[in-house]
Design an enzyme around this catalytic site. Sequence first.
Site, short mmCIF file in Angstrom:
data_model
loop_
_atom_site.label_atom_id
_atom_site.label_comp_id
_atom_site.label_asym_id
_atom_site.label_seq_id
_atom_site.Cartn_x
_atom_site.Cartn_y
_atom_site.Cartn_z
N HIS A 89 0.67 -1.25 -0.35
CA HIS A 89 0.06 0.10 -0.46
C HIS A 89 0.80 1.59 -0.25
CE1 HIS A 89 -3.38 2.38 0.65
NE2 HIS A 89 -3.45 3.15 1.77
N HIS A 142 0.46 3.61 -7.79
CA HIS A 142 -0.14 3.06 -9.51
C HIS A 142 -0.57 4.62 -9.97
CE1 HIS A 142 -3.75 5.96 -7.88
NE2 HIS A 142 -4.51 5.49 -9.09
#
Length: 329
Positions: A89, A142
């Site tokens: 994460h 991302h």
Amino acid sequence: MTELRYNPLLRDWTMVASNRHKRPNLPKDNCPFCPGSGKVPDDYDVLTYDNDFPALSPNPPQPDDVATELYRVEPAYGKCEVILYSKEHTTTLPELPVAHIRKLVDLWTDRFRHLASNPRHKYVLIFENRGPEVGVTMPHPHGQIYAYPYVPQKLRVELESFAAHREETGRCLMCDINREEVAFGQRMLEETEHFYAYIPFFTDYPYGAFISSKRHVGSLLEFTDDERTDLARILKRVTSGMDALFDREFPYMMVLHQSPVNAQKPVDFHFHIEFYPPLQTATRLKYLASSETGAWAPCNPMAVEATAPQLREAIQKRKEANRHVDPLA
């Protein structure tokens, strides 16, 4: 409601995507990109994820009934994908090993090939927004890919510039830019076997780095195995140096500039990556004001001959540190 609205002043399209205001804003829990969310596999390295709030889609709704002879509308056809860099994460691009970034380059290439196979797609844009300073709403590292049904204006201008330079000189514009930067030297950041990194003479951001392939190729599809690994290497070096520059996570917009797809005739283009980082200092941002937004008249508040040596030094310092833990770095 999503649709395309034609701007007759600029001869370009505006994407209207009212669904995007529903995007979650920096959620601290319940991340859909983390294993266990039910949205992604329990284990993955890199992953393609269809955007939950796409501006373009393969089955778009019909546009609103507001078109006139002057104001054209079209369905917002295309594809919007999210590219997840890893299952971790908080692990950002510069923190990934080169071997892992190579997997990302391979995924970019596979998705570019797949999206280019649709004859209705005309341009495939791979990009990353990093940091809340550039509007990131999901903290899990991302990037994204947009497949457009048209060639967006900035890319169209670049293509026209490449064509004009070829006609005037017989040479590739980006090859000439590479030669100019290498010859001058002061704006160079890094050089690997297959790529150059520099802050070009004309950039409008103090640390607006470019990465350009040495070989004249138009897209990821043309890279050799060695070039893909080398692209991963220079991506890590440049982004690691950015983080080292002010000893903080460095916000940026990163965009891969490649040949258009499904063009009616052969296109002369040269692969390069452009970074648009908003930082002037560790705490001061460069904003786009009226002249830049209203007239598209860029203004760089700092001379790149002064900023490039700072970023080059940070890249070299971080490169040596990375080599102790990642031999490919």
